[in-house]
Design a protein around this motif. Structure first.
Motif, PDB file in Angstrom:
ATOM      1  N   LEU A   1      16.547 -20.031  -3.034  1.00 20.83           N
ATOM      2  CA  LEU A   1      16.127 -21.519  -3.538  1.00 20.83           C
ATOM      3  C   LEU A   1      17.037 -22.407  -3.306  1.00 20.83           C
ATOM      4  CD1 LEU A   1      14.781 -20.798  -7.129  1.00 20.83           C
ATOM      5  CD2 LEU A   1      13.701 -20.386  -5.060  1.00 20.83           C
TER       6      LEU A   1
ATOM      7  N   TYR B   1      25.620 -16.945 -13.181  1.00 23.03           N
ATOM      8  CA  TYR B   1      24.625 -16.281 -13.398  1.00 23.03           C
ATOM      9  C   TYR B   1      23.643 -16.712 -14.702  1.00 23.03           C
ATOM     10  CZ  TYR B   1      21.352 -12.599 -15.166  1.00 23.03           C
ATOM     11  OH  TYR B   1      20.361 -11.877 -15.665  1.00 23.03           O
TER      12      TYR B   1
ATOM     13  N   MET C   1      17.296 -16.295  -6.426  1.00 24.83           N
ATOM     14  CA  MET C   1      16.388 -16.156  -7.632  1.00 24.83           C
ATOM     15  C   MET C   1      15.486 -14.796  -7.619  1.00 24.83           C
ATOM     16  SD  MET C   1      12.989 -16.400  -8.890  1.00 24.83           S
ATOM     17  CE  MET C   1      12.200 -17.562  -7.794  1.00 24.83           C
TER      18      MET C   1
ATOM     19  N   THR D   1      12.452 -27.869 -14.975  1.00 28.97           N
ATOM     20  CA  THR D   1      13.845 -27.888 -14.196  1.00 28.97           C
ATOM     21  C   THR D   1      14.879 -28.439 -15.235  1.00 28.97           C
ATOM     22  OG1 THR D   1      12.289 -28.833 -12.402  1.00 28.97           O
ATOM     23  CG2 THR D   1      14.721 -28.967 -12.142  1.00 28.97           C
TER      24      THR D   1
ATOM     25  N   VAL E   1      17.606 -26.386 -11.424  1.00 21.95           N
ATOM     26  CA  VAL E   1      17.061 -25.154 -11.437  1.00 21.95           C
ATOM     27  C   VAL E   1      15.652 -25.136 -12.029  1.00 21.95           C
ATOM     28  CG1 VAL E   1      17.638 -22.883 -12.523  1.00 21.95           C
ATOM     29  CG2 VAL E   1      19.492 -24.259 -11.742  1.00 21.95           C
TER      30      VAL E   1
ATOM     31  N   VAL F   1      21.812 -20.446  -3.742  1.00 15.04           N
ATOM     32  CA  VAL F   1      21.110 -19.854  -5.076  1.00 15.04           C
ATOM     33  C   VAL F   1      19.941 -18.853  -4.531  1.00 15.04           C
ATOM     34  CG1 VAL F   1      19.547 -20.904  -6.806  1.00 15.04           C
ATOM     35  CG2 VAL F   1      21.301 -22.416  -5.690  1.00 15.04           C
TER      36      VAL F   1
ATOM     37  N   THR G   1       7.755 -23.559  -8.781  1.00 13.57           N
ATOM     38  CA  THR G   1       8.887 -23.732  -7.820  1.00 13.57           C
ATOM     39  C   THR G   1       8.175 -24.105  -6.707  1.00 13.57           C
ATOM     40  OG1 THR G   1      10.273 -22.194  -9.057  1.00 13.57           O
ATOM     41  CG2 THR G   1      10.863 -22.821  -6.665  1.00 13.57           C
TER      42      THR G   1
ATOM     43  N   ILE H   1      19.017 -16.008 -11.909  1.00 11.46           N
ATOM     44  CA  ILE H   1      19.327 -16.966 -11.086  1.00 11.46           C
ATOM     45  C   ILE H   1      20.770 -16.664 -10.750  1.00 11.46           C
ATOM     46  CG2 ILE H   1      19.802 -19.310 -10.327  1.00 11.46           C
ATOM     47  CD1 ILE H   1      16.998 -20.062 -11.524  1.00 11.46           C
TER      48      ILE H   1
ATOM     49  N   THR I   1      12.756 -11.536  -4.664  1.00  9.34           N
ATOM     50  CA  THR I   1      13.653 -12.517  -4.733  1.00  9.34           C
ATOM     51  C   THR I   1      13.363 -13.740  -3.777  1.00  9.34           C
ATOM     52  OG1 THR I   1      15.258 -11.521  -3.054  1.00  9.34           O
ATOM     53  CG2 THR I   1      15.645 -11.004  -5.604  1.00  9.34           C
TER      54      THR I   1
ATOM     55  N   TRP J   1      12.888 -23.195 -13.742  1.00  9.41           N
ATOM     56  CA  TRP J   1      12.532 -22.058 -14.227  1.00  9.41           C
ATOM     57  C   TRP J   1      11.061 -21.531 -14.248  1.00  9.41           C
ATOM     58  CZ3 TRP J   1      16.708 -19.155 -15.324  1.00  9.41           C
ATOM     59  CH2 TRP J   1      17.682 -19.748 -15.479  1.00  9.41           C
TER      60      TRP J   1
ATOM     61  N   ASP K   1      19.741 -16.779 -16.711  1.00  6.94           N
ATOM     62  CA  ASP K   1      18.398 -16.051 -16.569  1.00  6.94           C
ATOM     63  C   ASP K   1      17.500 -16.669 -17.919  1.00  6.94           C
ATOM     64  OD1 ASP K   1      19.394 -14.692 -19.040  1.00  6.94           O
ATOM     65  OD2 ASP K   1      19.822 -12.941 -17.910  1.00  6.94           O
TER      66      ASP K   1
ATOM     67  N   LYS L   1      13.031 -15.379 -15.226  1.00  5.74           N
ATOM     68  CA  LYS L   1      13.660 -15.481 -13.955  1.00  5.74           C
ATOM     69  C   LYS L   1      15.290 -15.175 -13.975  1.00  5.74           C
ATOM     70  CE  LYS L   1      10.923 -18.859 -11.332  1.00  5.74           C
ATOM     71  NZ  LYS L   1      10.736 -20.132 -10.664  1.00  5.74           N
TER      72      LYS L   1
END
Ligand SMILES: Cc1cc2nc3c(=O)[nH]c(=O)nc-3n(C[C@H](O)[C@H](O)[C@H](O)COP(=O)(O)OP(=O)(O)OC[C@H]3O[C@@H](n4cnc5c(N)ncnc54)[C@H](O)[C@@H]3O)c2cc1C
Length: 485
Positions: free
Chosen positions: A362, A414, A373, A79, A89, A371, A94, A332, A359, A91, A416, A330
């Motif tokens: 989140l 953005y 993802m 995270t 966030v 958010v 989740t 986001i 998708t 990664w 990723d 991912k």
């Protein structure tokens, strides 16, 4: 930087939880100048499996030392925080869901709350260039595809019931099921275009690999391990039902804190494990640990990157040669508001077009921003990260706009991340046995060798591949190592 000088605290972004890295006071010095210490069991890898194993062994009164290559704990749980230090966030891992009793119990023990994934409104399906919105779990397919999709789901669930998760290779039809790919199986058993797209999308969503990369036997093992195909795929009542307040990394950080900073060395890849005849010598970059036993808690493809003396058995080595990590990243996008909710959408989309294949919303508690993802899986992941970030952002926002409306074109932020690009992982979310690997080599997966024990979420019998499975694998390997002491 030496392990001793790394006693400084390492703060993991976003979670506010602090983990100390160090070597127990009173440790000696190894010949190479690094610290040297002696414990009952050395644990390689501070993912959820290794940390659980260490804690279980401590609970049984054993001394342990965990050695982690990265500068943080958590491994595939990672995270960070969104720009501006706001939303956590995730990664990696989740979601948590019903029947994942171990991970839910750990969250409760550590005081980590859960919240429901937003699942109100319509989902989006983008198959064969046609965007359709639908409510509930029944996808908008033509009638024949729909009937066949349900038949295939029932067939997979009923075939999975006959699989022994501890030994899928011993199932009556194992050879036939492991010597073809899921793609071959789909071509032979699924006739309608809609049902084919759905099964392919399901395999990408579950494993982040192409149907041609795994066998039906592995798919059936996974379904059995989770309970049903629906449990793997669903949001409400499935594996995506809830998320952890503050980010998933609070779990490994909480466990690490309980294990104790002096019992954990970070930033120290284990290079060599030597069986001395009376114990093991685990040689890492900044520390050497002498122990009676070692638990190797790293993903299968990472095990042979450690030099074993004596070497691994041929069967185990050859199994690992046939168990690569899948390919995933991912993306986001963070928006001023979760505008799709007001438009009556869940934020969940599934597509047979790249780059994003599915998708989720989140958005967590405590933020007014929204958010979204997306997963980029399989072959698309291998192509997507060849592009520069501006082009990746462009492609993703074009897709999100198709699915969720014009407001999706302009995210505040953005972000990723490619897991394939991470040197300590080289892909994710799980290792995938190639067709033929289970029947030929699978029995080596959980087998200890000499004083070495092996575990990761891939060795779990229940919820294999998930955080819940990692905890179960850690508990099982701790019991195995303890019994051998
Ligand atoms: C993108 C993505 C999405 C996911 N989504 C979910 C989800 O929603 N829900 C869920 O439950 N699960 C999810 N998972 C899976 C979950 O993260 C894993 O099942 C779990 O975290 C695996 O834990 P582990 O301890 O078995 O392995 P890892 O987390 O891989 O831990 C292994 C550790 O070993 C370390 N290591 C490797 N080599 C060495 C070495 N030589 N010396 C020392 N250390 C070494 C690594 O750095 C790592 O920290 C997801 C994973 C990813 C990547």
């Amino acid at each position: 930087m030496s392990a001793l000088s790394r006693r400084d605290l390492l703060k993991t972004a976003g979670t506010g939880v602090v983990v100390a890295a160090g070597v127990a006071p009173g440790s000696a010095r190894a010949a190479d100048g690094g610290a040297e210490l002696t414990v009952d069991v050395a644990v390689v890898g501070a993912g959820l499996t290794g940390l659980t194993a260490a804690r279980e062994l401590q609970r049984a009164g054993k001394t342990v030392h965990v050695i982690e290559a990265d500068e943080r704990v958590g491994g595939r749980i990672w995270t960070t925080s969104a720009p501006g230090g706001r939303e956590p966030v995730n990664w990696g891992a989740t979601f948590v869901g019903p029947s994942q009793d171990k991970v839910l119990a750990l969250a409760s023990e550590l005081g980590v709350g859960t919240y429901k994934t937003w699942d109100t409104g319509k989902n989006v399906q983008d198959f064969a260039g046609k965007v359709q919105r639908y409510t509930g779990t029944v996808p908008p397919l033509d009638l024949l595809s729909l009937i066949e999709a349900q038949r295939v789901i029932n067939l997979i669930n009923s075939m999975a019931r006959g699989i022994d998760p501890a030994a899928p290779w011993s199932s009556p039809r194992a050879t036939g099921l492991d010597t073809v790919t899921c793609q071959t199986w789909i071509d032979a058993n699924v006739l309608t275009g809609g049902a084919r797209s759905l099964v392919r999308a399901a395999i990408l969503a579950i494993f982040s690999c192409e149907p041609a990369e795994i066998s039906p036997l592995h798919l059936l093992f996974y379904v059995k391990s989770a309970g049903s195909l629906e449990k793997l795929l669903n949001t409400t009542a499935g594996a995506q039902e809830s998320q952890l307040v503050g980010g998933s990394q609070r779990l490994p950080e909480g466990l690490a804190a309980r294990i104790g900073a002096g019992n954990l060395t970070l930033s120290s890849p284990v290079r060599k494990i030597v069986d001395t005849g009376s114990g093991v010598r685990v040689i890492a970059e900044h520390v050497t640990v002498n122990a009676k036993r070692v638990v190797v808690a790293v993903p299968p493809p990472m095990v042979p990157r450690i030099a074993f003396e004596p070497g691994l058995s041929a069967l185990k080595d050859q199994l690992y040669q046939r168990m690569p990590m899948a390919s995933v990243g991912k993306v986001i996008a963070i928006y001023r508001t979760p505008f799709w909710r007001a438009a009556g959408l869940t934020g969940q989309a599934v597509s047979d077009q790249g780059p994003v294949s599915n998708t989720f919303d989140l958005t967590g508690p405590g933020t007014s921003r929204g958010v979204l993802m997306g997963f980029v899986d399989g072959q698309r992941a291998r192509e997507f990260w060849d592009l520069d970030q501006a082009e990746r952002r462009r492609q993703v926002t074009v897709q999100f706009t198709r699915w969720f409306g014009a407001a999706a074109a302009t995210p505040d932020d953005y972000l990723d991340l490619s897991w394939d690009a991470q040197p300590l992982h080289r892909g994710c979310p799980v290792a995938i046995p190639a067709p033929g690997a289970l029947i030929g080599f699978g029995r080596a997966l959980r087998r200890p060798e000499g004083r070495c024990h092996f575990a990761s979420t891939e060795t779990a019998l229940v919820w294999s591949g998930y955080m819940d499975g990692a905890i179960r694998a850690g508990e099982a390997v701790a019991a195995e190592a303890r019994a051998a002491l």
